[in-house]
Design a protein around this motif. Sequence first.
Motif, PDB file in Angstrom:
ATOM      1  N   ALA A  80      67.459   4.206  37.915  1.00 44.84           N
ATOM      2  CA  ALA A  80      66.162   3.552  37.756  1.00 44.84           C
ATOM      3  C   ALA A  80      65.361   3.615  39.055  1.00 44.84           C
ATOM      4  O   ALA A  80      64.151   3.894  39.039  1.00 44.84           O
ATOM      5  CB  ALA A  80      66.364   2.104  37.321  1.00 44.84           C
ATOM      6  N   TRP A 158      59.359   3.096  32.136  1.00 42.28           N
ATOM      7  CA  TRP A 158      60.413   2.306  32.770  1.00 42.28           C
ATOM      8  C   TRP A 158      60.126   0.828  32.581  1.00 42.28           C
ATOM      9  O   TRP A 158      59.054   0.341  32.938  1.00 42.28           O
ATOM     10  CB  TRP A 158      60.513   2.623  34.261  1.00 42.28           C
ATOM     11  CG  TRP A 158      61.157   3.935  34.549  1.00 42.28           C
ATOM     12  CD1 TRP A 158      60.529   5.095  34.897  1.00 42.28           C
ATOM     13  CD2 TRP A 158      62.558   4.234  34.522  1.00 42.28           C
ATOM     14  NE1 TRP A 158      61.446   6.102  35.078  1.00 42.28           N
ATOM     15  CE2 TRP A 158      62.705   5.597  34.857  1.00 42.28           C
ATOM     16  CE3 TRP A 158      63.701   3.482  34.236  1.00 42.28           C
ATOM     17  CZ2 TRP A 158      63.944   6.228  34.922  1.00 42.28           C
ATOM     18  CZ3 TRP A 158      64.937   4.110  34.305  1.00 42.28           C
ATOM     19  CH2 TRP A 158      65.056   5.466  34.644  1.00 42.28           C
ATOM     20  N   HIS A 160      61.320  -2.802  33.726  1.00 41.08           N
ATOM     21  CA  HIS A 160      62.112  -3.443  34.774  1.00 41.08           C
ATOM     22  C   HIS A 160      63.228  -4.277  34.160  1.00 41.08           C
ATOM     23  O   HIS A 160      64.380  -4.238  34.604  1.00 41.08           O
ATOM     24  CB  HIS A 160      61.208  -4.309  35.649  1.00 41.08           C
ATOM     25  CG  HIS A 160      61.893  -4.929  36.814  1.00 41.08           C
ATOM     26  ND1 HIS A 160      62.692  -6.052  36.699  1.00 41.08           N
ATOM     27  CD2 HIS A 160      61.904  -4.603  38.142  1.00 41.08           C
ATOM     28  CE1 HIS A 160      63.167  -6.388  37.888  1.00 41.08           C
ATOM     29  NE2 HIS A 160      62.704  -5.518  38.778  1.00 41.08           N
ATOM     30  N   PHE A 188      66.589  -3.753  40.171  1.00 43.49           N
ATOM     31  CA  PHE A 188      66.403  -2.868  39.018  1.00 43.49           C
ATOM     32  C   PHE A 188      67.683  -2.713  38.196  1.00 43.49           C
ATOM     33  O   PHE A 188      67.832  -1.726  37.473  1.00 43.49           O
ATOM     34  CB  PHE A 188      65.905  -1.502  39.496  1.00 43.49           C
ATOM     35  CG  PHE A 188      64.462  -1.504  39.916  1.00 43.49           C
ATOM     36  CD1 PHE A 188      63.478  -1.079  39.050  1.00 43.49           C
ATOM     37  CD2 PHE A 188      64.086  -1.959  41.170  1.00 43.49           C
ATOM     38  CE1 PHE A 188      62.141  -1.092  39.428  1.00 43.49           C
ATOM     39  CE2 PHE A 188      62.761  -1.984  41.554  1.00 43.49           C
ATOM     40  CZ  PHE A 188      61.783  -1.542  40.682  1.00 43.49           C
ATOM     41  N   CYS A 191      66.943  -2.358  34.598  1.00 44.54           N
ATOM     42  CA  CYS A 191      65.860  -1.427  34.307  1.00 44.54           C
ATOM     43  C   CYS A 191      66.335  -0.288  33.413  1.00 44.54           C
ATOM     44  O   CYS A 191      67.446   0.225  33.580  1.00 44.54           O
ATOM     45  CB  CYS A 191      65.293  -0.872  35.613  1.00 44.54           C
ATOM     46  SG  CYS A 191      63.818   0.134  35.432  1.00 44.54           S
ATOM     47  N   ASP A 204      57.811  -6.552  29.964  1.00 43.99           N
ATOM     48  CA  ASP A 204      57.765  -6.984  31.363  1.00 43.99           C
ATOM     49  C   ASP A 204      56.633  -7.967  31.632  1.00 43.99           C
ATOM     50  O   ASP A 204      56.813  -8.951  32.363  1.00 43.99           O
ATOM     51  CB  ASP A 204      57.623  -5.771  32.286  1.00 43.99           C
ATOM     52  CG  ASP A 204      58.939  -5.080  32.546  1.00 43.99           C
ATOM     53  OD1 ASP A 204      59.992  -5.614  32.142  1.00 43.99           O
ATOM     54  OD2 ASP A 204      58.931  -3.988  33.151  1.00 43.99           O
TER      55      ASP A 204
END
Length: 239
Positions: A80, A158, A160, A188, A191, A204
Amino acid sequence: MAVEYVSDTEASAENRFDEFWAQRGEWVEEPNVRRGGESGVQRVTTADGRLLYAKRQTGHIHRSWLHPFGRPTVLRELAALRGVQKLNVRTPEVIYCGARRNATKQWEALLVTAALEGFEEIEHWYAAGGRERYGEELHTCLLKELAETLARMHRGRWQHGCIYIKHVFVRVAGEGPDARPEVALLDFEKCRQRLTATAAARHDLKQLRRHSSFSDADWKQLLYFYETAFGSAIKGLHT
């Protein structure tokens, strides 16, 4: 031994792991028992005075369809970190990451990162009077920088996964009219990439709203900057 990342060094990967594993420092995150093992973070100072943070794990794994028998969570975290860094998201520098099985076949794993020099938790920055010291114009720039950082991460799909306000760090570079805010993100471990950028964003941002003390006015401004950078509105965030 499984070593996913190691900094430039002439030492072997095994020796490097032993070197970091033997180091001890102050616990900044006491070992937690979860995921079938333990995981904690220590603050370590090297012989040359460099401040590092070492996440130490024993038997602390996650399972997925790619790894049905489990693998250390620091290896997922490393992936990540690499992914979001390519998107120009500031994170701690990775010094070393590795994992191995000990004599009892249990995983031992390490993720060593450098301290974010000059950065502090954004809540600490607020409490110390940072907003008052630098004024509303810089604070607006700070919200914009945070929003754009999150948008870059989410556009790359991505998520988190644990974006509490304590994971947002800030520093102000320069003084007077040249002062500018910089933002970094930490932790992370949870993540992962989602199928869509919107799914990552919605998760998020809802989490950040629940686990932050932004005023309604500041949150509204942050969302405006975020959706401008992201390229579209995110349903369910304005209620």
